[in-house]
Design an enzyme around this catalytic site. Structure first.
Site, PDB file in Angstrom:
ATOM      1  N   GLU A 194       3.948   1.826  -4.785  1.00 18.27           N
ATOM      2  CA  GLU A 194       3.874   2.724  -5.937  1.00 18.27           C
ATOM      3  C   GLU A 194       4.787   3.897  -5.626  1.00 18.27           C
ATOM      4  OE1 GLU A 194       2.206   2.353  -8.835  1.00 18.27           O
ATOM      5  OE2 GLU A 194       1.445   0.400  -8.173  1.00 18.27           O
ATOM      6  N   MET A 212       0.794  -1.183   0.000  1.00 16.98           N
ATOM      7  CA  MET A 212       0.000   0.000   0.000  1.00 16.98           C
ATOM      8  C   MET A 212       0.845   1.259   0.000  1.00 16.98           C
ATOM      9  SD  MET A 212      -0.865   2.423   2.406  1.00 16.98           S
ATOM     10  CE  MET A 212      -1.747   3.820   1.867  1.00 16.98           C
ATOM     11  N   PRO A 213       2.049   1.253   0.522  1.00 22.78           N
ATOM     12  CA  PRO A 213       2.786   2.518   0.568  1.00 22.78           C
ATOM     13  C   PRO A 213       2.903   3.152  -0.811  1.00 22.78           C
ATOM     14  CG  PRO A 213       3.942   0.845   1.829  1.00 22.78           C
ATOM     15  CD  PRO A 213       2.839   0.147   1.069  1.00 22.78           C
ATOM     16  N   VAL A 214       2.680   4.467  -0.849  1.00 22.96           N
ATOM     17  CA  VAL A 214       2.894   5.224  -2.073  1.00 22.96           C
ATOM     18  C   VAL A 214       3.828   6.379  -1.749  1.00 22.96           C
ATOM     19  CG1 VAL A 214       0.676   4.609  -3.108  1.00 22.96           C
ATOM     20  CG2 VAL A 214       0.854   6.694  -1.751  1.00 22.96           C
TER      21      VAL A 214
END
Length: 146
Positions: free
Chosen positions: A40, A1-3
Protein backbone atom coordinates in the site's frame (compact mmCIF):
# COMPACT_ATOMS: atom_id res chain seq x y z
CA UNK A 1 2.45 -5.85 4.18
CA UNK A 2 4.77 -2.92 3.50
CA UNK A 3 3.00 0.42 3.60
CA UNK A 4 4.45 3.78 2.60
CA UNK A 5 2.97 7.24 2.97
CA UNK A 6 4.64 9.80 0.71
CA UNK A 7 4.20 13.33 2.11
CA UNK A 8 4.77 16.30 -0.19
CA UNK A 9 3.67 19.87 -0.64
CA UNK A 10 0.63 20.23 -2.87
CA UNK A 11 1.30 21.53 -6.35
CA UNK A 12 3.20 18.76 -8.12
CA UNK A 13 1.71 17.49 -11.42
CA UNK A 14 -0.75 14.64 -10.81
CA UNK A 15 1.01 12.37 -13.33
CA UNK A 16 4.32 12.76 -11.44
CA UNK A 17 2.61 11.79 -8.19
CA UNK A 18 1.03 8.73 -9.81
CA UNK A 19 4.42 7.74 -11.21
CA UNK A 20 5.89 8.23 -7.72
CA UNK A 21 3.40 5.65 -6.42
CA UNK A 22 4.21 3.23 -9.26
CA UNK A 23 7.99 3.45 -8.93
CA UNK A 24 7.97 3.39 -5.12
CA UNK A 25 5.77 0.29 -5.17
CA UNK A 26 8.02 -1.44 -7.71
CA UNK A 27 11.17 -0.63 -5.73
CA UNK A 28 9.68 -1.90 -2.48
CA UNK A 29 8.49 -5.08 -4.17
CA UNK A 30 11.87 -5.81 -5.73
CA UNK A 31 14.09 -4.91 -2.76
CA UNK A 32 11.93 -6.50 -0.08
CA UNK A 33 10.70 -9.48 -2.16
CA UNK A 34 7.16 -8.37 -1.29
CA UNK A 35 4.27 -9.19 -3.62
CA UNK A 36 2.89 -6.04 -5.28
CA UNK A 37 -0.64 -6.97 -4.23
CA UNK A 38 0.43 -6.71 -0.58
CA UNK A 39 1.85 -3.18 -0.87
CA UNK A 40 0.00 0.00 0.00
CA UNK A 41 1.56 3.27 -1.14
CA UNK A 42 -0.25 6.58 -1.00
CA UNK A 43 0.54 10.26 -1.41
CA UNK A 44 -0.50 12.86 1.12
CA UNK A 45 -0.37 16.35 -0.33
CA UNK A 46 -0.05 19.09 2.25
CA UNK A 47 -1.41 22.60 1.76
CA UNK A 48 1.68 24.90 1.65
CA UNK A 49 -0.04 27.20 4.13
CA UNK A 50 -0.11 24.30 6.61
CA UNK A 51 3.50 23.05 6.25
CA UNK A 52 6.24 24.93 8.07
CA UNK A 53 9.73 25.37 6.67
CA UNK A 54 12.05 26.89 9.22
CA UNK A 55 9.06 28.01 11.28
CA UNK A 56 7.45 29.86 8.36
CA UNK A 57 4.49 28.58 6.31
CA UNK A 58 5.78 27.00 3.11
CA UNK A 59 3.49 29.24 1.04
CA UNK A 60 5.51 32.23 2.21
CA UNK A 61 8.86 30.48 1.78
CA UNK A 62 7.97 29.37 -1.76
CA UNK A 63 7.14 32.96 -2.70
CA UNK A 64 10.85 33.75 -2.21
CA UNK A 65 12.66 30.40 -2.67
CA UNK A 66 12.49 27.88 -5.54
CA UNK A 67 10.56 24.72 -4.57
CA UNK A 68 13.66 22.62 -5.35
CA UNK A 69 15.60 24.42 -2.60
CA UNK A 70 12.82 24.59 -0.02
CA UNK A 71 10.62 21.51 -0.13
CA UNK A 72 11.38 18.53 2.11
CA UNK A 73 9.44 15.43 1.01
CA UNK A 74 8.89 12.99 3.85
CA UNK A 75 8.36 9.25 3.36
CA UNK A 76 7.06 7.20 6.28
CA UNK A 77 6.99 3.41 5.97
CA UNK A 78 5.95 0.49 8.14
CA UNK A 79 7.64 -2.82 7.42
CA UNK A 80 7.33 -6.13 9.21
CA UNK A 81 10.33 -6.86 11.41
CA UNK A 82 13.00 -9.10 9.95
CA UNK A 83 14.31 -7.05 7.02
CA UNK A 84 18.08 -6.89 6.76
CA UNK A 85 20.03 -3.66 7.18
CA UNK A 86 21.12 -4.06 3.56
CA UNK A 87 17.48 -4.13 2.42
CA UNK A 88 16.60 -1.10 4.53
CA UNK A 89 19.59 0.85 3.20
CA UNK A 90 18.67 -0.05 -0.38
CA UNK A 91 15.06 1.06 0.19
CA UNK A 92 16.24 4.39 1.59
CA UNK A 93 18.63 4.98 -1.31
CA UNK A 94 16.22 3.93 -4.04
CA UNK A 95 13.22 5.86 -2.71
CA UNK A 96 15.40 8.93 -2.26
CA UNK A 97 16.56 8.70 -5.89
CA UNK A 98 13.03 8.14 -7.22
CA UNK A 99 11.65 11.07 -5.24
CA UNK A 100 14.42 13.48 -6.24
CA UNK A 101 14.08 12.58 -9.93
CA UNK A 102 10.29 12.60 -10.22
CA UNK A 103 9.59 15.64 -8.06
CA UNK A 104 12.69 17.62 -9.08
CA UNK A 105 13.65 18.25 -5.46
CA UNK A 106 17.08 18.38 -3.84
CA UNK A 107 17.94 14.80 -2.79
CA UNK A 108 19.60 16.15 0.36
CA UNK A 109 16.24 17.51 1.57
CA UNK A 110 14.34 14.20 1.37
CA UNK A 111 13.63 12.41 4.66
CA UNK A 112 12.69 8.74 4.99
CA UNK A 113 11.55 7.00 8.16
CA UNK A 114 11.08 3.23 8.47
CA UNK A 115 9.15 1.85 11.43
CA UNK A 116 9.08 -1.86 12.16
CA UNK A 117 5.93 -3.73 13.09
CA UNK A 118 6.16 -6.86 15.18
CA UNK A 119 3.94 -9.57 13.63
CA UNK A 120 1.96 -9.81 16.89
CA UNK A 121 1.21 -6.08 16.71
CA UNK A 122 0.15 -5.89 13.04
CA UNK A 123 -3.39 -6.96 12.29
CA UNK A 124 -4.74 -8.23 8.98
CA UNK A 125 -8.48 -8.65 8.86
CA UNK A 126 -8.66 -8.71 12.66
CA UNK A 127 -5.99 -11.38 13.04
CA UNK A 128 -2.36 -10.80 14.06
CA UNK A 129 0.04 -11.20 11.15
CA UNK A 130 2.02 -13.72 13.23
CA UNK A 131 -0.98 -16.04 13.09
CA UNK A 132 -2.43 -15.20 9.69
CA UNK A 133 0.75 -15.30 7.67
CA UNK A 134 2.91 -17.82 9.52
CA UNK A 135 2.62 -20.47 6.81
CA UNK A 136 3.00 -17.93 4.00
CA UNK A 137 6.14 -16.41 5.52
CA UNK A 138 7.68 -19.84 6.05
CA UNK A 139 7.00 -20.75 2.42
CA UNK A 140 8.49 -17.48 1.24
CA UNK A 141 11.68 -18.10 3.26
CA UNK A 142 11.97 -21.57 1.76
CA UNK A 143 11.55 -20.19 -1.77
CA UNK A 144 14.16 -17.46 -1.16
CA UNK A 145 16.74 -20.04 -0.06
CA UNK A 146 16.37 -22.02 -3.28
Amino acid sequence: MPVANLHVLAGHPREKLKQWIRETSQALSEILAAPLDRLEVWVTEIDPELWGIGGIPASEVLAQTPRHDAEMPFIRMVLMEGRTSEQLHRVIGELNAITARLLAVDAERIRIYIAHAHPDRWGIGGVPASVRRAAELAARKTNNKQ
